[in-house]
Design an enzyme around this catalytic site. Structure first.
Site, PDB file in Angstrom:
ATOM      1  N   LYS A 189       0.842  -1.208   0.000  1.00 49.45           N
ATOM      2  CA  LYS A 189       0.000   0.000   0.000  1.00 49.45           C
ATOM      3  C   LYS A 189       0.871   1.251   0.000  1.00 49.45           C
ATOM      4  CE  LYS A 189      -2.017   2.768   2.943  1.00 49.45           C
ATOM      5  NZ  LYS A 189      -1.968   4.007   2.131  1.00 49.45           N
ATOM      6  N   GLU A 265       9.554   0.750  11.060  1.00 48.43           N
ATOM      7  CA  GLU A 265      10.586   1.781  10.884  1.00 48.43           C
ATOM      8  C   GLU A 265       9.871   3.093  11.133  1.00 48.43           C
ATOM      9  OE1 GLU A 265      13.629   1.058  10.314  1.00 48.43           O
ATOM     10  OE2 GLU A 265      13.533  -0.981   9.508  1.00 48.43           O
ATOM     11  N   CYS A 300      13.183  10.729   7.887  1.00 49.77           N
ATOM     12  CA  CYS A 300      13.072  10.238   9.271  1.00 49.77           C
ATOM     13  C   CYS A 300      14.412  10.341  10.000  1.00 49.77           C
ATOM     14  CB  CYS A 300      12.568   8.813   9.273  1.00 49.77           C
ATOM     15  SG  CYS A 300      13.475   7.778   8.156  1.00 49.77           S
ATOM     16  N   GLU A 398       9.291  15.290  16.509  1.00 49.61           N
ATOM     17  CA  GLU A 398       9.735  15.187  15.122  1.00 49.61           C
ATOM     18  C   GLU A 398       9.006  16.226  14.268  1.00 49.61           C
ATOM     19  OE1 GLU A 398       8.680  11.679  12.826  1.00 49.61           O
ATOM     20  OE2 GLU A 398      10.729  11.663  12.091  1.00 49.61           O
TER      21      GLU A 398
HETATM   22  P1  NAP Z   1       1.914   7.773   8.466  1.00 45.74           P
HETATM   23  O1  NAP Z   1       0.725   8.643   8.618  1.00 45.74           O
HETATM   24  O2  NAP Z   1       2.272   6.869   9.558  1.00 45.74           O
HETATM   25  O3  NAP Z   1       1.652   6.967   7.118  1.00 45.74           O
HETATM   26  C1  NAP Z   1       2.483   5.931   6.699  1.00 45.74           C
HETATM   27  C2  NAP Z   1       1.644   4.901   5.977  1.00 45.74           C
HETATM   28  O4  NAP Z   1       0.722   4.332   6.885  1.00 45.74           O
HETATM   29  C3  NAP Z   1       0.821   5.494   4.832  1.00 45.74           C
HETATM   30  O5  NAP Z   1       0.782   4.568   3.770  1.00 45.74           O
HETATM   31  C4  NAP Z   1      -0.532   5.648   5.485  1.00 45.74           C
HETATM   32  O6  NAP Z   1      -1.589   5.654   4.574  1.00 45.74           O
HETATM   33  C5  NAP Z   1      -0.577   4.413   6.352  1.00 45.74           C
HETATM   34  N1  NAP Z   1      -1.594   4.495   7.402  1.00 45.74           N
HETATM   35  C6  NAP Z   1      -2.154   5.599   7.966  1.00 45.74           C
HETATM   36  N2  NAP Z   1      -3.069   5.243   8.898  1.00 45.74           N
HETATM   37  C7  NAP Z   1      -3.089   3.894   8.911  1.00 45.74           C
HETATM   38  C8  NAP Z   1      -3.824   2.933   9.657  1.00 45.74           C
HETATM   39  N3  NAP Z   1      -4.726   3.294  10.566  1.00 45.74           N
HETATM   40  N4  NAP Z   1      -3.579   1.621   9.428  1.00 45.74           N
HETATM   41  C9  NAP Z   1      -2.662   1.232   8.532  1.00 45.74           C
HETATM   42  N5  NAP Z   1      -1.952   2.095   7.777  1.00 45.74           N
HETATM   43  C10 NAP Z   1      -2.159   3.406   7.968  1.00 45.74           C
HETATM   44  O7  NAP Z   1       3.199   8.586   8.167  1.00 45.74           O
HETATM   45  P2  NAP Z   1       3.408   9.691   7.054  1.00 45.74           P
HETATM   46  O8  NAP Z   1       2.799  10.957   7.514  1.00 45.74           O
HETATM   47  O9  NAP Z   1       3.014   9.168   5.740  1.00 45.74           O
HETATM   48  O10 NAP Z   1       5.016   9.796   7.040  1.00 45.74           O
HETATM   49  C11 NAP Z   1       5.706  10.547   7.945  1.00 45.74           C
HETATM   50  C12 NAP Z   1       6.209   9.682   9.080  1.00 45.74           C
HETATM   51  O11 NAP Z   1       6.925   8.549   8.620  1.00 45.74           O
HETATM   52  C13 NAP Z   1       7.157  10.436   9.949  1.00 45.74           C
HETATM   53  O12 NAP Z   1       6.802  10.306  11.296  1.00 45.74           O
HETATM   54  C14 NAP Z   1       8.511   9.758   9.692  1.00 45.74           C
HETATM   55  O13 NAP Z   1       9.390   9.800  10.729  1.00 45.74           O
HETATM   56  C15 NAP Z   1       8.134   8.387   9.331  1.00 45.74           C
HETATM   57  N6  NAP Z   1       9.148   7.774   8.464  1.00 45.74           N
HETATM   58  C16 NAP Z   1      10.019   6.862   8.983  1.00 45.74           C
HETATM   59  C17 NAP Z   1      10.995   6.270   8.200  1.00 45.74           C
HETATM   60  C18 NAP Z   1      11.951   5.250   8.747  1.00 45.74           C
HETATM   61  O14 NAP Z   1      12.558   4.519   7.987  1.00 45.74           O
HETATM   62  N7  NAP Z   1      12.129   5.107  10.033  1.00 45.74           N
HETATM   63  C19 NAP Z   1      11.074   6.605   6.863  1.00 45.74           C
HETATM   64  C20 NAP Z   1      10.189   7.529   6.358  1.00 45.74           C
HETATM   65  C21 NAP Z   1       9.223   8.097   7.171  1.00 45.74           C
HETATM   66  P3  NAP Z   1      -2.171   7.024   4.010  1.00 45.74           P
HETATM   67  O15 NAP Z   1      -1.020   7.883   3.676  1.00 45.74           O
HETATM   68  O16 NAP Z   1      -2.896   6.588   2.819  1.00 45.74           O
HETATM   69  O17 NAP Z   1      -3.054   7.559   5.058  1.00 45.74           O
END
Ligand code: NAP
Ligand code: MG
Length: 499
Positions: A189, A265, A300, A398
């Site tokens: 996804k 992650e 991140c 963050e």
């Molecule tokens: P996010 O809201 O957690 O979204 C990540 C993924 O999870 C998206 O595909 C999102 O779908 C999905 N998602 C959202 N709600 C969900 C649920 N209830 N059940 C299952 N999946 C769900 O994060 P983001 O805003 O896209 O990205 C920013 C975050 O990612 C930051 O906090 C960053 O630190 C973290 N990040 C970490 C790494 C690492 O390797 N450690 C790398 C990159 C980013 P939708 O977008 O379709 O809602």
């Protein structure tokens, strides 16, 4: 300028796929619903994409299970699996520029970064894991003469992969390449903000010869499609990159369904340490600026907490600020641009909110943190703060945007104490000329990756993941990534029994 115009024309001509990919075919969401994806640099509507839900996820899982169980991919000759993934790597290279242009448009990331990530790194990931397939050996355990014991790795089954928007196709490749190399079937996804490049993968995989059902791509919203993956009783593992909040939901979904393992992650609040003996060189300044502002800080492992020995502070602050002043913010399709658009207007406003919070908590904004007047895109100029204090929100939470904060310390020990004073543990950079100190800090920092005298997250060959609240024990990249998609079986053979 001419190149920017050429990129704009080429990007506008790239074919956009908006449908899901299930069981080797494109399809609309069962509900017929769609969601919009926009170009962050202009705010323009790009496409309406299939908004998949539980019914689509279930169909994808059934296809993935069928092909996993019949062994076409999961138990095929390792060389055959390798050849298909090498062909996919070649096809990704062939379409690399087109995919890079599409990624830049859909995400607001600079074309320079997209060309590196999408056209170069993504194919390399498939190639690297493909090449491991027919070179991976199982083990034989030490036994007495009455037994022979093999310890074998087997693909876990159907893997659910959920990725964020900051490195859309690269994060997908980080997970897809090792999952497919082990023989798993997958349901991917992409993030709702940036689904377009992932949606082109299906046809390329089919052209490479991947059997139908092995790769399924389900665009949709997190609460519907993502949750359905997390809760599905016939998905055997989930690998997730994203926020801590959603990571916690996924642990809950797993507990409430089939207790599948969940690889996480998550985010970070990574420090960049300049110790007393360091030399303030051009490469250190470049590393400091890139550590905070690469990908507009939507990274991140962004090192936004820059902890500087007082001895260097004045020179460091002046040189960093001067370099930041030279960064070009603007059209991501212009190769001269250093920082493109942030992914959504809401995210831009959230980051701007942190800039305001930093000022009201008493940090000194040296420059930046402004929107581009009259520009409809989601831009924010890189913000540099001095006088960050450990208890400020911008030092603890963050931000995930273009904000750099400097903290001044009087000793290297104080730098270490400040660096570890966080809930996160993804990454740290340390600058020193003292080898003993480099080793001491590398071991003392509770983070998944320490970079000494550079800002680097490593390579395909080195595992990436977080300590503390930055992740689980799982790792992406390196041979370690395979462990998320495999389980271990012992085969104990009794010898000399009268069978
Ligand atoms: P996010 O809201 O957690 O979204 C990540 C993924 O999870 C998206 O595909 C999102 O779908 C999905 N998602 C959202 N709600 C969900 C649920 N209830 N059940 C299952 N999946 C769900 O994060 P983001 O805003 O896209 O990205 C920013 C975050 O990612 C930051 O906090 C960053 O630190 C973290 N990040 C970490 C790494 C690492 O390797 N450690 C790398 C990159 C980013 P939708 O977008 O379709 O809602
Ligand atoms: Mg978009």
């Amino acid at each position: 300028m001419i190149e920017a115009e050429q990129n704009r024309l080429a990007a506008a001509a790239v074919r956009i796929e908006t449908r899901a990919w299930i069981d080797g075919e494109v399809c609309h969401a069962a509900s017929g619903e769609t969601f919009a994806t926009v170009a962050p640099s202009t705010g323009d509507h790009l496409a309406d994409v299939a908004a998949c839900g539980p019914e689509d996820v279930d169909r994808a899982v059934r296809a993935a299970r069928r092909v996993f169980d019949d062994g076409t991919w999961s138990r095929c000759d390792p060389t055959d699996r390798k050849v298909v993934l090498l062909r996919l790597a070649d096809l990704l290279r062939k379409h690399g520029d087109e995919l890079a242009l599409l990624e830049s448009r859909d995400s607001g990331k600079t074309i320079r970064d997209c060309r590196n990530e999408v056209a170069h790194e993504v194919p390399n990931f498939f190639q690297w894991y493909a090449e491991t397939i027919d070179k991976s050996f199982d083990r034989i355990a030490p036994t007495g003469p009455t037994a022979f014991a093999a310890i074998v790795k087997e693909p876990i089954g159907v893997a659910g992969l959920i990725v964020p928007w900051n490195f859309p196709l690269l994060m997908a490749a980080w997970k897809l390449a090792p999952a497919l190399a082990t023989g798993c079937s997958v349901v991917l996804k992409p993030a709702e903000q940036t689904p377009l490049t992932a949606l082109r993968l299906g046809e390329l995989a089919a052209e490479a010869g991947l059997p139908p059902g092995v790769l399924n791509i389900i665009p949709g919203l997190g609460e519907t499609a993502g949750q359905a993956i997390g809760r599905h009783p016939d998905i055997d593992t989930v690998s997730f990159t994203g926020s801590g909040e959603v990571g916690a939901y996924l642990l809950g979904y797993a507990a409430q369904s089939n207790r599948k393992p969940v690889g996480l992650e998550l985010g970070g609040k990574s420090p960049f340490l300049v110790l007393e003996d360091a030399r303030i060189t051009d490469s250190l300044i470049e590393a400091a600026v890139m550590a905070a502002f690469w990908n507009g800080g939507q990274n991140c492992s962004a090192n936004m907490r820059q902890i500087i020995h007082r001895h260097h502070h004045e020179e460091f602050a002046a040189r960093v600020t001067a370099r930041v002043a030279s960064l070009v913010v603007g059209d991501p399709l212009d190769p001269a641009t250093d920082i493109g658009a942030l992914v959504t207007a809401e995210h831009r406003d959230r980051v701007a909110g942190y800039v305001a919070a930093g000022r009201s908590e008493g940090a000194r904004l040296v420059r930046g943190g402004e929107t581009l007047q009259g520009n409809p895109g989601f831009f924010l100029t890189p913000a540099v703060f001095e006088g960050l204090k450990p208890d400020m929100r911008i030092a603890r939470e963050e931000i995930f945007g273009p904000v750099l904060g400097m903290m001044v310390v009087d000793s290297d020990d104080e730098a270490l104490r400040m660096a570890v004073d966080t809930d996160f543990g993804l990454h740290a950079s340390v600058f020193t000329r003292d080898l003993d100190k480099a080793f001491r800090f590398a071991r003392a920092l509770p983070v998944g990756t320490v970079s000494v005298n550079s800002f680097s997250e490593g390579s395909i060959a080195t595992p990436f993941g977080g300590y503390r609240r930055s992740g689980s024990l799982s790792r992406d990249n390196g041979l370690e990534a395979m462990a998320q998609y495999q389980q271990t079986k012992t085969v104990w053979i009794g010898l000399g029994a009268d069978q």
